[in-house]
Design an enzyme around this catalytic site. Structure first.
Site, PDB file in Angstrom:
ATOM      1  N   ARG A 203       0.810  -1.229   0.000  1.00 16.08           N
ATOM      2  CA  ARG A 203       0.000   0.000   0.000  1.00 16.08           C
ATOM      3  C   ARG A 203       0.840   1.273   0.000  1.00 16.08           C
ATOM      4  NH1 ARG A 203      -3.334  -2.893   3.800  1.00 16.08           N
ATOM      5  NH2 ARG A 203      -4.979  -3.942   2.641  1.00 16.08           N
TER       6      ARG A 203
ATOM      7  N   LYS B 180       3.354  11.362 -11.489  1.00 15.84           N
ATOM      8  CA  LYS B 180       2.533  10.521 -12.367  1.00 15.84           C
ATOM      9  C   LYS B 180       3.289   9.217 -12.607  1.00 15.84           C
ATOM     10  CE  LYS B 180      -0.362  13.738 -14.932  1.00 15.84           C
ATOM     11  NZ  LYS B 180      -0.686  14.313 -16.246  1.00 15.84           N
TER      12      LYS B 180
ATOM     13  N   GLU C 108      10.279  19.035 -24.451  1.00 12.40           N
ATOM     14  CA  GLU C 108       9.572  19.298 -23.179  1.00 12.40           C
ATOM     15  C   GLU C 108      10.139  20.562 -22.498  1.00 12.40           C
ATOM     16  OE1 GLU C 108       6.928  17.590 -22.121  1.00 12.40           O
ATOM     17  OE2 GLU C 108       7.030  15.624 -23.100  1.00 12.40           O
TER      18      GLU C 108
ATOM     19  N   LYS D 110       7.837  23.113 -13.698  1.00 16.46           N
ATOM     20  CA  LYS D 110       7.015  21.924 -13.435  1.00 16.46           C
ATOM     21  C   LYS D 110       6.583  21.911 -11.969  1.00 16.46           C
ATOM     22  CE  LYS D 110       5.557  17.535 -14.240  1.00 16.46           C
ATOM     23  NZ  LYS D 110       5.644  16.329 -15.008  1.00 16.46           N
TER      24      LYS D 110
ATOM     25  N   GLU E   2      -4.275  17.333 -11.264  1.00 17.61           N
ATOM     26  CA  GLU E   2      -4.816  17.743 -12.560  1.00 17.61           C
ATOM     27  C   GLU E   2      -6.337  17.890 -12.498  1.00 17.61           C
ATOM     28  OE1 GLU E   2      -2.608  15.935 -15.794  1.00 17.61           O
ATOM     29  OE2 GLU E   2      -4.303  16.260 -17.131  1.00 17.61           O
TER      30      GLU E   2
ATOM     31  N   ARG F 144      -2.601  22.012 -14.240  1.00 16.71           N
ATOM     32  CA  ARG F 144      -1.638  20.968 -14.630  1.00 16.71           C
ATOM     33  C   ARG F 144      -1.893  20.492 -16.062  1.00 16.71           C
ATOM     34  NH1 ARG F 144       1.078  16.086 -11.083  1.00 16.71           N
ATOM     35  NH2 ARG F 144       2.326  15.281 -12.809  1.00 16.71           N
TER      36      ARG F 144
ATOM     37  N   ASN G  76       0.011  19.391 -20.832  1.00 22.12           N
ATOM     38  CA  ASN G  76      -0.317  18.490 -21.937  1.00 22.12           C
ATOM     39  C   ASN G  76      -0.259  19.195 -23.288  1.00 22.12           C
ATOM     40  OD1 ASN G  76      -0.765  16.381 -20.129  1.00 22.12           O
ATOM     41  ND2 ASN G  76      -2.884  17.010 -19.790  1.00 22.12           N
TER      42      ASN G  76
ATOM     43  N   HIS H 135       0.210  17.336 -26.541  1.00 19.41           N
ATOM     44  CA  HIS H 135       0.060  15.901 -26.274  1.00 19.41           C
ATOM     45  C   HIS H 135      -1.170  15.281 -26.948  1.00 19.41           C
ATOM     46  CE1 HIS H 135       3.285  16.638 -23.470  1.00 19.41           C
ATOM     47  NE2 HIS H 135       3.303  15.384 -23.094  1.00 19.41           N
TER      48      HIS H 135
ATOM     49  N   HIS I 161      -0.325  12.467 -29.238  1.00 17.15           N
ATOM     50  CA  HIS I 161      -0.838  11.125 -28.921  1.00 17.15           C
ATOM     51  C   HIS I 161      -1.314  10.425 -30.211  1.00 17.15           C
ATOM     52  CE1 HIS I 161      -3.129   8.160 -26.551  1.00 17.15           C
ATOM     53  NE2 HIS I 161      -4.043   8.289 -27.489  1.00 17.15           N
TER      54      HIS I 161
ATOM     55  N   HIS J  60       8.378   9.830 -27.974  1.00 16.60           N
ATOM     56  CA  HIS J  60       7.336  10.637 -27.338  1.00 16.60           C
ATOM     57  C   HIS J  60       7.631  12.141 -27.458  1.00 16.60           C
ATOM     58  CE1 HIS J  60       4.293  11.980 -24.543  1.00 16.60           C
ATOM     59  NE2 HIS J  60       5.215  12.568 -23.816  1.00 16.60           N
TER      60      HIS J  60
HETATM   61  N1  GLY Z   1       3.832  15.070 -17.994  1.00 13.97           N
HETATM   62  C1  GLY Z   1       2.684  15.828 -17.662  1.00 13.97           C
HETATM   63  C2  GLY Z   1       2.436  15.888 -16.195  1.00 13.97           C
HETATM   64  O1  GLY Z   1       3.275  15.474 -15.420  1.00 13.97           O
HETATM   65  O2  GLY Z   1       1.390  16.338 -15.794  1.00 13.97           O
END
Ligand code: GLY
Length: 370
Positions: free
Chosen positions: A121, A143, A185, A227, A237, A242, A246, A249, A253, A267
């Site tokens: 957990r 993430k 990025e 960031k 998000e 946040r 994207n 993206h 994508h 990517h």
């Molecule tokens: N890579 C996008 C984020 O971390 O929200």
């Protein structure tokens, strides 16, 4: 040493950035080890001398390590490799207060963070990113995910690291193409809300790729600062802040899906082309000037990144690409939000985008390049 704190309500943590940090990390990590072994997860892409220096530093500081090496590549973000990794952690009697270390790029960080989230957990984990993309994006913000047959990153969790260690020197052995993918990025932070940083990237792109250590250290630290600020404002998000990360993206994508999530299009390359498309689509909708869209594409182009469908190696038509977009996990309430821009550093979330219009735009993009 530059230290940036990711300020979160429950679990703030430090991102430490310093040239040569990995070979000196032992002393820093000794207090986290509390006399126990450290469990290090890495992959076969991590350059031998980087892993040797890092593990040697830990051992010199009196920390015993056990190491699990994943096969390199996106295919390792799978149920199968997750199961192998979890079994390995349990076989090594991992405790919740142990620190599992992710030493590698985004694949290693994503699967290790997810394993750390679900084992017992939740165990601590430390990110030691060795690619530019992982240093400026995926290692910060919590993430974690694996891929499934239904798509990329669809199974995962928010699980923040307790520490991130970034050594810009490891980029010296990173292939040029991987470096460029990470640079997309970096530029993204300028395009989102920081026109001054965009100008810095534009002016210094050559120096960055020539290996100027000052430029690299500044670009990494500024990106991490951005960031950290965005994640602190909207960790899960939920508010739209946040989501700005994207940018590029949703288009990206679709391009990745069309090229089979393969080495045909990395990517970061898909994000570069996706950002250029998002800016040109913003021009079409009357939000952004032609000049700003051209400037956005120009810096990416100077880095050797694709900025058109053709350069991205995409052959699908607009309708097919939009179909790929509909599998994006950002879809909510049946609609797909798009990150568009009023100009450089003025990205916003648009929820009223007509997908038929996006398909026509992409068809026109493909025709204009043929
Ligand atoms: N890579 C996008 C984020 O971390 O929200």
């Amino acid at each position: 040493m530059k230290q940036i704190t990711v300020e979160l309500s429950e679990s703030s943590y430090a991102v430490q950035i310093e040239s040569g940090l990995l070979s000196r990390a032992g002393d820093l990590l000794a207090r986290h080890a509390r006399g126990r072994r450290m469990l290090v997860v890495t992959d076969s892409n991590v350059v031998t001398h980087v892993a040797r220096d890092f593990l040697g530093g830990l051992n010199a500081a009196g920390i015993d390590t056990v190491v699990h090496t994943l096969p390199a590549g996106e295919a390792s973000k799978s149920w199968e490799q997750l199961s192998v990794l979890v079994d390995w952690l349990l076989a090594n009697h991992v405790e919740r207060s142990d620190h599992i270390i992710a030493l590698g790029g985004g694949v290693v960080g994503d699967i290790t963070g997810f394993a750390a989230h679900i084992v017992k957990r939740g165990c601590n984990f430390i990110q030691v990113p060795t690619t530019l993309l992982a240093q400026v994006d995926s290692s910060v913000g919590g993430k974690t995910a694996i891929n499934t047959a239904a798509g990329k990153n669809l199974v995962g969790a928010f699980h923040q690291p307790s520490l991130v260690l970034i050594d810009p020197d490891v980029l010296q052995s990173l292939p040029r193409r991987e470096l460029a993918a990470g640079f997309a990025e970096v530029v993204k932070y300028g395009l989102i809300d920081d026109p001054e940083f965009f100008d810095y990237c534009d002016v210094n792109v050559q120096a960055f790729f020539d290996g100027d250590s000052g430029v690299r250290a500044y670009a990494i630290a500024h990106s991490v600062q951005s960031k950290a600020r965005i994640v602190a404002a909207d960790e899960r998000e939920l508010t739209g802040t946040r989501a700005l990360l994207n940018l590029g993206h949703t288009f990206g994508h679709a391009l990745e899906a069309d090229t089979g999530y393969s080495s045909k299009l990395l990517h970061g390359e898909a994000v570069a082309a996706g950002m250029a498309l998002a800016f040109r689509y913003s021009v079409r909708r009357g939000h952004c000037s032609v000049d700003d869209a051209a400037r956005a594409a120009s810096v990416l182009h100077k880095a050797g990144l694709p900025t058109t469908l053709n350069e991205a190696g995409v052959t699908a038509g607009g309708a097919e690409l939009v179909e790929h977009m509909l599998h994006d996990k950002k879809k909510a309430g049946g609609t797909l939000p798009f990150l568009l821009a009023n100009g450089i550093g003025q990205t916003f979330l648009a929820k009223d985008v007509d997908l038929a219009d996006v398909a026509s735009f992409l068809d026109e993009e493909a025709q204009s390049q043929s």
